[in-house]
Design a protein around this motif. Sequence first.
Motif, short mmCIF file in Angstrom:
data_model
loop_
_atom_site.label_atom_id
_atom_site.label_comp_id
_atom_site.label_asym_id
_atom_site.label_seq_id
_atom_site.Cartn_x
_atom_site.Cartn_y
_atom_site.Cartn_z
N ASP A 44 -3.90 -62.42 24.27
CA ASP A 44 -5.20 -62.15 25.47
C ASP A 44 -6.42 -62.34 24.84
O ASP A 44 -7.49 -62.12 25.72
CB ASP A 44 -5.14 -60.57 25.84
N GLY A 45 -6.49 -62.82 23.55
CA GLY A 45 -7.75 -63.10 22.98
C GLY A 45 -8.55 -61.76 22.71
O GLY A 45 -9.79 -61.78 22.96
N VAL A 46 -8.04 -60.56 22.58
CA VAL A 46 -8.79 -59.29 22.01
C VAL A 46 -8.34 -58.67 20.97
O VAL A 46 -7.38 -59.12 20.35
CB VAL A 46 -8.60 -58.30 23.52
N ILE A 47 -9.05 -57.69 20.27
CA ILE A 47 -8.87 -57.07 19.48
C ILE A 47 -8.71 -55.29 19.97
O ILE A 47 -9.56 -54.96 20.63
CB ILE A 47 -9.82 -57.14 18.37
N LYS A 48 -7.80 -54.71 19.51
CA LYS A 48 -7.74 -53.27 19.57
C LYS A 48 -8.73 -52.39 18.80
O LYS A 48 -8.31 -52.36 17.53
CB LYS A 48 -6.28 -52.80 19.87
N LEU A 49 -9.63 -51.95 19.10
CA LEU A 49 -10.57 -50.95 18.27
C LEU A 49 -10.41 -49.70 18.44
O LEU A 49 -10.63 -49.11 19.67
CB LEU A 49 -11.96 -51.47 18.61
N ARG A 50 -9.99 -48.95 17.44
CA ARG A 50 -9.80 -47.67 17.34
C ARG A 50 -10.55 -46.73 16.61
O ARG A 50 -11.08 -47.16 15.54
CB ARG A 50 -8.01 -47.42 16.97
N SER A 51 -10.87 -45.57 17.26
CA SER A 51 -11.76 -44.73 16.28
C SER A 51 -10.82 -43.70 15.60
O SER A 51 -9.98 -43.16 16.28
CB SER A 51 -12.87 -43.93 17.25
N VAL A 52 -11.06 -43.80 14.51
CA VAL A 52 -10.31 -42.86 13.68
C VAL A 52 -10.10 -41.34 13.67
O VAL A 52 -9.11 -40.72 14.14
CB VAL A 52 -10.53 -42.87 11.99
N THR A 53 -11.17 -40.85 14.12
CA THR A 53 -11.66 -39.57 14.34
C THR A 53 -10.98 -38.80 15.78
O THR A 53 -10.33 -38.24 15.96
CB THR A 53 -12.98 -39.10 14.06
N SER A 54 -11.44 -39.71 16.91
CA SER A 54 -11.08 -39.57 18.39
C SER A 54 -9.84 -40.03 18.67
O SER A 54 -9.56 -39.37 19.81
CB SER A 54 -12.30 -39.87 19.20
N ARG A 55 -9.45 -41.20 17.88
CA ARG A 55 -8.08 -41.78 18.25
C ARG A 55 -8.19 -42.44 19.44
O ARG A 55 -7.12 -43.15 20.12
CB ARG A 55 -7.01 -40.87 18.31
N GLU A 56 -9.22 -42.72 20.20
CA GLU A 56 -9.46 -43.32 21.26
C GLU A 56 -9.29 -44.84 21.10
O GLU A 56 -9.89 -45.33 19.89
CB GLU A 56 -10.99 -43.15 22.00
N GLU A 57 -8.80 -45.80 21.84
CA GLU A 57 -8.62 -47.25 21.66
C GLU A 57 -9.24 -48.00 22.76
O GLU A 57 -8.94 -47.72 24.05
CB GLU A 57 -7.11 -47.59 21.59
N VAL A 58 -9.98 -48.97 22.53
CA VAL A 58 -10.34 -49.99 23.54
C VAL A 58 -10.20 -51.53 23.16
O VAL A 58 -10.16 -51.76 22.03
CB VAL A 58 -11.85 -50.01 24.03
N ASP A 59 -9.83 -52.28 24.23
CA ASP A 59 -9.35 -53.55 23.75
C ASP A 59 -11.09 -54.40 23.99
O ASP A 59 -11.79 -54.03 24.90
CB ASP A 59 -8.55 -54.25 25.06
N VAL A 60 -11.41 -55.17 22.83
CA VAL A 60 -12.69 -55.62 22.63
C VAL A 60 -12.32 -57.36 22.65
O VAL A 60 -11.33 -57.70 21.75
CB VAL A 60 -13.37 -55.03 21.61
N ARG A 61 -13.09 -57.96 23.44
CA ARG A 61 -13.03 -59.48 23.17
C ARG A 61 -13.31 -59.83 21.85
O ARG A 61 -14.18 -59.29 21.36
CB ARG A 61 -13.58 -60.30 24.36
N ARG A 62 -12.51 -60.74 21.27
CA ARG A 62 -12.60 -61.11 19.92
C ARG A 62 -14.08 -61.40 19.47
O ARG A 62 -14.68 -61.22 18.50
CB ARG A 62 -11.67 -62.30 19.56
#
Length: 440
Positions: free
Chosen positions: A404-422
Amino acid sequence: MAVREKVFDVIIRCFKRHGAEVIDTPVFELKETLMGKYGEDSKLIYDLKDQGGELLSLRYDLTVPFARYLAMNKLTNIKRYHIAKVYRRDNPAMTRGRYREFYQCDFDIAGNFDPMIPDAECLKIMCEILSSLQIGDFLVKVNDRRILDGMFAICGVSDSKFRTICSSVDKLDKVSWEEVKNEMVGEKGLAPEVADRIGDYVQQHGGVSLVEQLLQDPKLSQNKQALEGLGDLKLLFEYLTLFGIDDKISFDLSLARGLDYYTGVIYEAVLLQTPAQAGEEPLGVGSVAAGGRYDGLVGMFDPKGRKVPCVGLSIGVERIFSIVEQRLEALEEKIRTTETQVLVASAQKKLLEERLKLVSELWDAGIKAELLYKKNPKLLNQLQYCEEAGIPLVAIIGEQELKDGVIKLRSVTSREEVDVRREDLVEEIKRRTGQPLCIC
């Protein structure tokens, strides 16, 4: 070192804010350069073994090397700071921040200027730094070498005993007047009535009102040196009021600073322990910064004896380090020792090449990034590493993300994940970690 870097950062920012340039000098000096400058403390100088050259010693402070540097380079005007290690053959006391090798942070103003303006700025710098470091309440004691010398003279101390009596008086912050008096009379041969006269003065401390009271003192006001010192202190308090720090300053007649090279105003900052009962005087827990005016030191190194007036201060960072470290331990705060913003991780096997490519892109863009040195690390291990090291973000690569040409960016403390275009990843990491978007 992480704690030290933060402390140094606060100090250096303040020195630069006040317009200082930085210098450095060698760790050792000629032995003759250091001898006779430190009074009774000269015995604490480390001498280097003579190997057929000059007699050398490790520097004891940064002030004498600075004066030697000014004289050698015929400089008459400089505002400089110097942060470096100094050496003393002392009895170390780790908990009190007393070592044989330790850092000093010095700021000095050299040059002929109108009275008390540079001196007031040095006191302002001291207060700014101690307030910024948030290490607790402090008080800056101020006195003047000329007032001390004048006081000794009218009390009947012979010239030859000035310096040795000075070093006894300087102990008043640590021991009682009785003990100081016994040392003066018993060990240093001072007449008891002379010691009593000194006691009447050195147990006084206050603000500008005490300066004014002493200007009216029938004996002290007859002494030319003391009168000059009191006049300058009155002016100094005017400037300190304008700088908004007069409430932090106490005129203290017992402050004597053992070093031989001071000629005018001297000062020392002490941390105050909160008093146990209301109404008690706050106790000092030791000096965290000190300094003063030394107008004759540069002339000692100049072949023609040309004088360059100087005033400066030294921050006792080792003491501050121990206080900050103890405070962090008490709060059970974990100190981050790295600045990594993001860990490049993979959710599946056989993605080492992709991780290496991505971490390289991030490094090239100025992002502080790491990866684990394993071909196929488990995702859980990678996340655990972030938690232990305090890394705030994880950039996760997986098969689907690559498609998909994205990277999953995860916050270590909140554990939320979002897909961000590379192509947006660098900006997103900078935004989240508060790094400036452009390294200009």
